[in-house]
Each structure stands twice: as structure tokens, then as C-alpha cells.
Design a protein around this motif. Structure first.
Motif, PDB file in Angstrom:
ATOM      1  N   HIS A  81      52.333  43.246  40.222  1.00  0.00           N
ATOM      2  CA  HIS A  81      51.286  43.601  41.254  1.00  0.00           C
ATOM      3  C   HIS A  81      50.764  42.150  41.700  1.00  0.00           C
ATOM      4  O   HIS A  81      49.591  42.291  42.082  1.00  0.00           O
ATOM      5  CB  HIS A  81      50.275  44.313  40.176  1.00  0.00           C
ATOM      6  CG  HIS A  81      50.556  45.768  40.226  1.00  0.00           C
ATOM      7  ND1 HIS A  81      51.131  46.668  40.837  1.00  0.00           N
ATOM      8  CD2 HIS A  81      49.998  46.419  39.217  1.00  0.00           C
ATOM      9  CE1 HIS A  81      51.040  47.764  40.607  1.00  0.00           C
ATOM     10  NE2 HIS A  81      50.482  47.742  39.464  1.00  0.00           N
ATOM     11  N   HIS A 155      43.720  49.512  43.982  1.00  0.00           N
ATOM     12  CA  HIS A 155      44.452  50.340  42.964  1.00  0.00           C
ATOM     13  C   HIS A 155      43.274  51.117  42.341  1.00  0.00           C
ATOM     14  O   HIS A 155      43.123  50.948  40.963  1.00  0.00           O
ATOM     15  CB  HIS A 155      45.240  49.495  41.843  1.00  0.00           C
ATOM     16  CG  HIS A 155      46.085  49.984  40.931  1.00  0.00           C
ATOM     17  ND1 HIS A 155      45.612  50.921  40.091  1.00  0.00           N
ATOM     18  CD2 HIS A 155      47.221  50.004  40.576  1.00  0.00           C
ATOM     19  CE1 HIS A 155      46.462  51.333  39.217  1.00  0.00           C
ATOM     20  NE2 HIS A 155      47.775  50.706  39.336  1.00  0.00           N
ATOM     21  N   CYS A 259      44.235  57.363  39.074  1.00  0.00           N
ATOM     22  CA  CYS A 259      44.343  56.466  40.054  1.00  0.00           C
ATOM     23  C   CYS A 259      44.766  57.116  41.342  1.00  0.00           C
ATOM     24  O   CYS A 259      45.811  57.846  41.348  1.00  0.00           O
ATOM     25  CB  CYS A 259      45.191  55.109  39.810  1.00  0.00           C
ATOM     26  SG  CYS A 259      44.576  54.355  38.471  1.00  0.00           S
ATOM     27  N   GLU A 261      45.548  55.291  45.013  1.00  0.00           N
ATOM     28  CA  GLU A 261      45.703  54.016  45.298  1.00  0.00           C
ATOM     29  C   GLU A 261      46.015  54.063  46.937  1.00  0.00           C
ATOM     30  O   GLU A 261      46.879  54.661  47.390  1.00  0.00           O
ATOM     31  CB  GLU A 261      46.644  53.240  44.748  1.00  0.00           C
ATOM     32  CG  GLU A 261      46.424  53.345  43.431  1.00  0.00           C
ATOM     33  CD  GLU A 261      47.692  52.800  42.267  1.00  0.00           C
ATOM     34  OE1 GLU A 261      48.454  52.090  42.853  1.00  0.00           O
ATOM     35  OE2 GLU A 261      47.786  53.378  41.393  1.00  0.00           O
ATOM     36  N   ALA A 263      47.810  52.095  49.822  1.00  0.00           N
ATOM     37  CA  ALA A 263      48.920  51.255  49.526  1.00  0.00           C
ATOM     38  C   ALA A 263      49.490  50.877  50.777  1.00  0.00           C
ATOM     39  O   ALA A 263      49.715  51.867  51.671  1.00  0.00           O
ATOM     40  CB  ALA A 263      49.762  51.696  48.297  1.00  0.00           C
TER      41      ALA A 263
END
Ligand SMILES: O=P(O)(O)OC[C@H]1O[C@H](O)[C@H](O)[C@@H](O)[C@@H]1O
Length: 286
Positions: A81, A155, A259, A261, A263
Motif C-alpha cells: 500500500h 481506503h 471498506c 475504497e 481507487a
């Protein structure tokens, strides 16, 4: 009016507290440029923060909104990450407006980042709250002389009362990579059920979500999740078995979070010298 920076929240982490005139509130840790808490006006906490999270230099905080940059997960040679979530950010400003409150944090390249990623960059994270809405904006500028590529995510760990009662809408027809099965698949139905009745150990990258709104729904709560600038979305819940192996999560933690997220993973973002990119995730509690 300037919001306060309170020293020593969990184990010495500097935390910026934001409060809008209507009572909406947020807390942002300078460690990782990490949103820890969001309480919309008149409503309860919307984010999950693990009670076992370590707030230590070089460690990632478990929960809230980690900033993933410049590498998503293990998709490259950098630490998992990337490094933005484990470095100290600086506070640029925090202020209260007529109907909102806004904080801006910054992370620039340093000897530590250049040692593993030889690029000059400036990241800015802006967090705005007001009413029942939250905007998180991540901007990246290439401040060097040569081009670079990165993958990234906000995230976001959403708090849920009971994962069994949670569904996510808005993903139908999208191709996804199932990181658990290590295979690609197509989302057939619009409704993704989580928890015991649906998918446990959920870890999927949905490609090409772009500006489609997603809806997280449980018994009496609905949160609309929008994104701008980000192409993909990740849905993650470790489920009971994986959760038990995470030292910074309580054994039942998985049942209280999901979660969702924003992205950009499938197509890395490329910036030439002097170019910038901006991505935003906006949450609205209905
Ligand atoms: O445990 P972390 O390094 O914080 O990663 C937590 C999770 O992040 C993302 O959602 C990935 O898709 C997952 O594969 C990963 O397990």
C-alpha cells in the motif's frame, strides 16, 4: 476560526479536530494524513477505527481512511500500500466556514521516500465536512523533472452495525478482480450482500466504476458514496478467519466494518513533470 491540533491522542499522534457550525465533526491524524473519525451533523460515527490499531511511527493505522500511495497493495516492489499511510504529514490549514469545516494536509517527497521511490511529488489531502456530507480529496503533483506512475486509493473503512444486514448497490455489469480467488469475474446483480448471507472474505477490485454512485444500505441507514477522478473501487472485508490473523483488529472487528475504497489501480495514473491529478471520494448520509 482555526481548529485545534491536539497533541497526544492515541499514543502521541497529532490529531486535527474539525467541527462545522452545524456540529458535523471529523478528526484527522497527521500520521499518515489519516481521517480517523467522521460524525455528520446530528448523527453517529460513520467510520470504523479498530480499538487495537497501533498509532506508532512507521505503522499503518487500522480503520478510518488510509491514503494509499504510490502503490496499491502488493502490486509492485514498494511496501504494501505504499508509504503515504505510514509517514508524518504536515498541516497546511484548518478552518471553519459558514456551513462547513475544512482541513488541508501535505506530504512531499523526502530522503525516505526517494530512497525507495525516486520521484519528486507533492500530495495534498483536503477533508471537508458539513451537514451530512464528507468530501475527501487527494491531489498529486509531479514536482520533479521526469514522469512517474502510481496507483492509489482512499481506503475508507465504513462502520456498520451488523454486516449481515448490509448491502451495496451500483456495481452491476462491472468486471472485477477477486483477490481472494485470484480470478476475474463479472458482477451480475446490482445488489451485493455481505455477511453470513452473502460474501464473507470479500476482496474485490471493481474496474471502471468511474462516477457511478454506490449505495451502502443497512437497516435504517443509507450512505451514498461518490467518486471523481478515481476509476476503480475496492470492496474489502476480511471475514472472521482473516480477521483473526490481523493483530491490530479485534476478533469480531470484521462484523462492524466494510471498506468501500475509491481507487485507481487497473490503469496507473501517469504524470509528466509539472502535471497534477486530483481524485475525490464523497460520502453522504441520507
Ligand atoms: O492489511 P492492510 O495492508 O491494511 O490491507 C488491507 C486490505 O487492503 C485492501 O482492501 C486490499 O484489497 C486487501 O487485499 C487488503 O487485505
Amino acid at each position: 476560526m482555526t481548529a485545534t491540533t491536539s497533541p497526544a491522542r492515541p499514543q502521541g499522534t497529532d490529531v486535527v479536530e474539525l467541527i462545522a457550525p452545524d456540529g458535523a465533526a471529523a478528526a484527522i491524524s497527521l500520521h499518515g494524513g489519516h481521517l480517523l473519525s467522521w460524525k455528520p451533523a446530528g448523527a453517529a460515527e460513520q467510520l470504523y477505527l479498530s480499538p487495537r490499531s497501533e498509532f506508532a511511527p512507521g505503522k499503518a493505522i487500522r480503520g478510518g481512511v488510509p491514503v494509499i500511495f504510490p502503490q496499491f497493495s502488493d502490486r509492485g516492489t514498494l511496501p504494501r500500500h505504499g508509504f503515504a499511510r505510514t509517514l508524518p504529514w504536515e498541516l497546511v490549514s484548518s478552518e471553519q466556514g459558514k456551513g462547513d469545516a475544512l482541513a488541508v494536509l501535505r506530504l512531499r517527497d523526502s530522503d525516505a521516500t526517494r530512497a525507495i521511490w525516486p520521484h519528486a511529488f507533492e500530495l495534498e489531502l483536503s477533508v471537508r465536512i458539513g451537514g451530512r456530507e464528507l468530501d475527501i480529496e487527494l491531489a498529486c503533483e509531479n514536482t520533479g523533472e521526469t514522469r512517474f506512475q502510481f496507483t492509489t486509493a482512499l481506503h475508507t473503512y465504513l462502520r456498520v452495525a451488523d454486516l449481515d444486514a448490509v448491502s451495496v448497490e451500483g456495481l452491476s455489469g462491472l468486471r472485477y478482480f477477486d483477490s481472494v480467488k485470484q480470478a476475474e469475474a463479472l458482477q451480475r446483480m446490482d445488489l451485493l450482500l455481505t455477511g453470513e448471507k452473502g460474501v464473507l472474505d470479500l476482496d474485490r477490485i471493481y474496474f471502471g466504476v468511474k462516477e457511478r454512485p454506490l449505495l451502502l444500505a443497512e437497516d435504517r441507514r443509507q450512505v451514498v458514496i461518490r467518486q471523481l477522478g478515481f476509476e476503480d473501487a475496492v470492496l474489502w472485508n476480511p471475514g472472521p478467519e482473516r480477521c483473526a490473523k490481523l493483530a491490530d483488529m479485534p476478533p469480531e472487528g470484521w462484523s462492524e466494518m466494510l471498506c468501500v475504497e475509491a481507487a485507481s489501480i487497473g490503469r496507473p495514473i501517469e504524470l509528466q513533470a509539472g502535471e497534477s491529478w486530483v481524485g475525490r471520494q464523497s460520502l453522504a448520509l441520507l
